[in-house]
Write a protein that holds these residues in place. Structure first.
Motif, short mmCIF file in Angstrom:
data_model
loop_
_atom_site.label_atom_id
_atom_site.label_comp_id
_atom_site.label_asym_id
_atom_site.label_seq_id
_atom_site.Cartn_x
_atom_site.Cartn_y
_atom_site.Cartn_z
N TYR A 71 14.39 -6.94 15.12
CA TYR A 71 14.32 -6.70 13.65
C TYR A 71 15.46 -7.44 12.94
N THR A 122 0.82 -1.21 0.00
CA THR A 122 0.00 0.00 0.00
C THR A 122 0.86 1.26 0.00
N ARG A 123 2.14 1.13 0.33
CA ARG A 123 3.04 2.30 0.30
C ARG A 123 4.49 1.83 0.27
N ASN A 143 7.21 -8.67 1.52
CA ASN A 143 7.82 -7.35 1.73
C ASN A 143 7.39 -6.68 3.02
N THR A 191 11.31 6.02 2.94
CA THR A 191 9.89 5.63 3.04
C THR A 191 9.37 6.12 4.40
N ARG A 197 -3.34 -3.82 5.51
CA ARG A 197 -4.32 -4.21 6.52
C ARG A 197 -5.71 -3.65 6.25
P1 NDP Z 1 6.62 1.10 5.23
O1 NDP Z 1 6.50 1.26 6.71
O2 NDP Z 1 6.69 2.32 4.37
O3 NDP Z 1 5.38 0.22 4.69
C1 NDP Z 1 5.10 -0.99 5.33
C2 NDP Z 1 4.07 -1.75 4.53
O4 NDP Z 1 3.82 -2.98 5.21
C3 NDP Z 1 2.76 -1.02 4.38
O5 NDP Z 1 2.23 -1.26 3.10
C4 NDP Z 1 1.89 -1.67 5.44
O6 NDP Z 1 0.54 -1.68 5.03
C5 NDP Z 1 2.43 -3.08 5.48
N1 NDP Z 1 2.24 -3.76 6.75
C6 NDP Z 1 2.80 -3.49 7.94
N2 NDP Z 1 2.36 -4.35 8.88
C7 NDP Z 1 1.49 -5.18 8.26
C8 NDP Z 1 0.69 -6.28 8.69
N3 NDP Z 1 0.69 -6.72 9.97
N4 NDP Z 1 -0.09 -6.90 7.78
C9 NDP Z 1 -0.11 -6.49 6.50
N5 NDP Z 1 0.62 -5.46 6.03
C10 NDP Z 1 1.41 -4.82 6.90
O7 NDP Z 1 7.85 0.13 5.00
P2 NDP Z 1 9.01 0.16 3.91
O8 NDP Z 1 8.43 0.29 2.56
O9 NDP Z 1 10.05 1.09 4.35
O10 NDP Z 1 9.62 -1.31 4.10
C11 NDP Z 1 9.23 -2.43 3.33
C12 NDP Z 1 10.13 -3.59 3.69
O11 NDP Z 1 11.50 -3.24 3.44
C13 NDP Z 1 10.06 -4.00 5.16
O12 NDP Z 1 10.14 -5.40 5.28
C14 NDP Z 1 11.28 -3.35 5.76
O13 NDP Z 1 11.74 -4.04 6.89
C15 NDP Z 1 12.27 -3.45 4.61
N6 NDP Z 1 13.35 -2.51 4.69
C16 NDP Z 1 13.11 -1.16 4.66
C17 NDP Z 1 14.17 -0.28 4.75
C18 NDP Z 1 14.00 1.21 4.70
O14 NDP Z 1 15.01 1.92 4.88
N7 NDP Z 1 12.84 1.74 4.46
C19 NDP Z 1 15.56 -0.75 4.91
C20 NDP Z 1 15.68 -2.18 4.92
C21 NDP Z 1 14.61 -3.01 4.81
P3 NDP Z 1 -0.69 -1.04 5.84
O15 NDP Z 1 -0.16 -0.02 6.80
O16 NDP Z 1 -1.57 -0.47 4.75
O17 NDP Z 1 -1.32 -2.18 6.54
#
Ligand code: NDP
Length: 244
Positions: A152, A16-17, A87, A187, A39
């Protein structure tokens, strides 16, 4: 040459983002039909509509039965689930001394257990079709650890071990499993950092900047394609050279 994923169906959790959304967009652009997952159903449907050939699904991936149902729903809606991108992920940072049991559990359940459940559910169809791509989004923190992120880092290191085992178990069925380990990416997850913290961290990155979600999406789309047919069980850091 343009990557061609026409005829393939992709499920991207947390799309979603942020990084997940960029991955979903890139897969749609390559011709795949994509299941956008978050979610909140209306949010997922809204994003899916903006992306193109996509549909929104609601699932809290920390609930195992819901993840199994999600894979089934995507297969029912699209006819298959060929590409699975685990992801979605969360952080609940604290120093070890102050880390609560529930913060450990929440991060492991959301970041690691969900991937195990989704892979177990999706592998059946992939095995039948003798084609599958599983791409797990870890983090460089899973490779090098980080103060205040024991939960984490453990979840992301766990994803790497899970992926290598899946790669070995499913290779004979032409199902490939790889890991993309982002460094610092701009992000919502990193937006809470102060400008000073961003500057200090950028100074440790050879490319001197945070990455963009699109920097991750390009590699994921490549790994999902037939161009990556001989790559499995690998971990790719996309981090501007931070960890080498
Ligand atoms: P964001 O916080 O921007 O987005 C997280 C996403 O995960 C949202 O779409 C959210 O959807 C979804 N989400 C979170 N919890 C749940 C849940 N319980 N069930 C379903 N969906 C869920 O994260 P990023 O885009 O920054 O990160 C994406 C991935 O990359 C993660 O695994 C993160 O650990 C990894 N990562 C990110 C880094 C960074 O610097 N940004 C660095 C290294 C790894 P919604 O809120 O709509 O439910």
């Amino acid at each position: 040459m343009k990557l061609d994923l026409s005829g393939k169906v992709a499920l991207v959790t947390g799309s979603t983002r942020g990084i997940g959304r960029a991955i979903a967009q890139s897969l749609v652009d390559a011709g795949a039909k994509v299941a956008v997952v978050g979610r909140d159903l209306s949010r997922a449907e809204q994003v899916a509509e903006q992306l193109g050939e996509a549909r929104g699904f609601a699932c809290d991936i920390s609930v195992p039965a819901d993840v199994t149902m999600l894979v089934q729903s995507v297969e029912d809606a699209f006819g298959s689930c060929d590409i699975l991108v685990n992801n979605a992920g969360i952080t609940k940072d604290n120093l070890m001394l102050r880390m609560k049991d529930e913060d450990w559990d929440a991060v492991l359940e959301t970041n690691l257990r969900s991937a195990f459940i989704a892979i177990r559910a999706a592998q059946r169809g992939m095995m039948k079709r003798r084609w599958g791509r599983i791409i797990n989004i870890a983090s460089v923190v899973g490779l090098i650890g980080n103060k205040g992120q024991a939960n984490y880092a453990a979840s992301k290191a766990g994803l790497i071990g899970l992926s290598k085992s899946v790669a070995k178990e499913l290779a004979s069925r032409n199902i490939l499993c790889n890991v993309v380990a982002p460094g610092f990416i701009k992000t919502d997850m990193t937006d809470a950092m102060t400008p000073e913290a961003v500057a200090a961290l950028s100074a440790q990155i050879p490319l001197e900047r945070f990455g963009t979600p699109e920097d991750i999406a390009g590699l994921v789309t490549f790994l999902a394609s037939d161009r990556a047919a001989y790559i499995t069980g690998q971990v790719f850091a996309v981090d501007g050279g931070m960890v080498m």
